[in-house]
Design a protein around this motif. Structure first.
Motif, PDB file in Angstrom:
ATOM      1  N   ILE A 110       0.830  -1.206   0.000  1.00  0.00           N
ATOM      2  CA  ILE A 110       0.000   0.000   0.000  1.00  0.00           C
ATOM      3  C   ILE A 110       0.864   1.254   0.000  1.00  0.00           C
ATOM      4  O   ILE A 110       0.596   2.216  -0.722  1.00  0.00           O
ATOM      5  CB  ILE A 110      -0.970  -0.007   1.196  1.00  0.00           C
ATOM      6  N   ALA A 111       1.936   1.238   0.794  1.00  0.00           N
ATOM      7  CA  ALA A 111       2.810   2.409   0.892  1.00  0.00           C
ATOM      8  C   ALA A 111       3.479   2.729  -0.446  1.00  0.00           C
ATOM      9  O   ALA A 111       3.785   3.899  -0.718  1.00  0.00           O
ATOM     10  CB  ALA A 111       3.882   2.171   1.958  1.00  0.00           C
ATOM     11  N   GLU A 112       3.680   1.725  -1.286  1.00  0.00           N
ATOM     12  CA  GLU A 112       4.370   1.942  -2.556  1.00  0.00           C
ATOM     13  C   GLU A 112       3.429   2.171  -3.738  1.00  0.00           C
ATOM     14  O   GLU A 112       3.879   2.351  -4.857  1.00  0.00           O
ATOM     15  CB  GLU A 112       5.313   0.766  -2.833  1.00  0.00           C
ATOM     16  N   LEU A 113       2.120   2.182  -3.474  1.00  0.00           N
ATOM     17  CA  LEU A 113       1.164   2.422  -4.558  1.00  0.00           C
ATOM     18  C   LEU A 113       1.184   3.881  -4.999  1.00  0.00           C
ATOM     19  O   LEU A 113       1.291   4.785  -4.171  1.00  0.00           O
ATOM     20  CB  LEU A 113      -0.257   2.090  -4.097  1.00  0.00           C
ATOM     21  N   PRO A 114       1.018   4.120  -6.297  1.00  0.00           N
ATOM     22  CA  PRO A 114       0.825   5.495  -6.755  1.00  0.00           C
ATOM     23  C   PRO A 114      -0.502   6.016  -6.186  1.00  0.00           C
ATOM     24  O   PRO A 114      -1.415   5.228  -5.899  1.00  0.00           O
ATOM     25  CB  PRO A 114       0.745   5.372  -8.276  1.00  0.00           C
ATOM     26  N   LEU A 120      -8.106   3.970  -5.653  1.00  0.00           N
ATOM     27  CA  LEU A 120      -8.930   2.858  -6.128  1.00  0.00           C
ATOM     28  C   LEU A 120      -9.029   1.749  -5.079  1.00  0.00           C
ATOM     29  O   LEU A 120     -10.104   1.176  -4.869  1.00  0.00           O
ATOM     30  CB  LEU A 120      -8.350   2.279  -7.421  1.00  0.00           C
ATOM     31  N   LEU A 121      -7.929   1.479  -4.407  1.00  0.00           N
ATOM     32  CA  LEU A 121      -7.938   0.460  -3.355  1.00  0.00           C
ATOM     33  C   LEU A 121      -8.864   0.873  -2.218  1.00  0.00           C
ATOM     34  O   LEU A 121      -9.657   0.079  -1.722  1.00  0.00           O
ATOM     35  CB  LEU A 121      -6.525   0.204  -2.839  1.00  0.00           C
ATOM     36  N   ARG A 122      -8.776   2.148  -1.816  1.00  0.00           N
ATOM     37  CA  ARG A 122      -9.655   2.632  -0.740  1.00  0.00           C
ATOM     38  C   ARG A 122     -11.125   2.542  -1.146  1.00  0.00           C
ATOM     39  O   ARG A 122     -11.972   2.175  -0.335  1.00  0.00           O
ATOM     40  CB  ARG A 122      -9.287   4.056  -0.350  1.00  0.00           C
ATOM     41  N   LEU A 123     -11.428   2.863  -2.404  1.00  0.00           N
ATOM     42  CA  LEU A 123     -12.806   2.724  -2.891  1.00  0.00           C
ATOM     43  C   LEU A 123     -13.237   1.264  -2.837  1.00  0.00           C
ATOM     44  O   LEU A 123     -14.359   0.952  -2.426  1.00  0.00           O
ATOM     45  CB  LEU A 123     -12.936   3.252  -4.320  1.00  0.00           C
TER      46      LEU A 123
END
Length: 134
Positions: A110-114, A120-123
């Motif tokens: 998660i920390a390395e996601l743009p 999108l992940l949070r959605l």
């Protein structure tokens, strides 16, 4: 000369990486027009591959529940068990399953996601498995 076959030297092929053939087979099945034969899969990947290599790969993927097979006469036809996104998610989960500290891996992921991917992940986390808001 190739002594065994009496012809020109056999061209050495570069060795495939682990899982490379499985990934290629899954990609081909994901784009197939429907259930297809092992011969069709081989022709899409590399017609010079041994038919038995493709069948072995398909059988292993079937054991991993990544592909489905059904009888067609004396043989089988094969199809991907999921769409491309589902297959990618399956591969990600398999990698995660191999880690001893899943939490650390997830946090680092998660920390390395743009920023757009994190959004999108949070959605996605705001919905249940049934697709309804939580």
């Amino acid at each position: 000369m190739d002594e065994k076959h009496g012809g020109p030297p056999l061209r050495e092929r570069p060795r495939r990486g682990p899982g490379e053939l499985e990934a290629r087979v899954l990609a081909v099945l994901g784009g197939a027009p429907g259930p297809v034969t092992a011969g069709w899969v081989r022709d899409q990947i590399d017609p010079s591959l041994a038919y038995t290599t493709v069948v072995t790969t398909l059988t292993r993927l079937h054991g991993k529940q990544a592909v489905l097979r059904s009888r067609a006469g004396r043989s089988y036809v094969w199809r991907a068990a999921s769409d491309t996104a589902g297959l990618a998610a399956r591969r990600m989960r398999q990698i995660l399953d191999q880690q001893s500290d899943r939490g650390a891996v997830l946090i680092r992921f998660i920390a390395e996601l743009p920023p757009d991917d994190e959004r999108l992940l949070r959605l996605g986390l705001g919905t249940t498995r049934a697709g309804k808001p939580s």
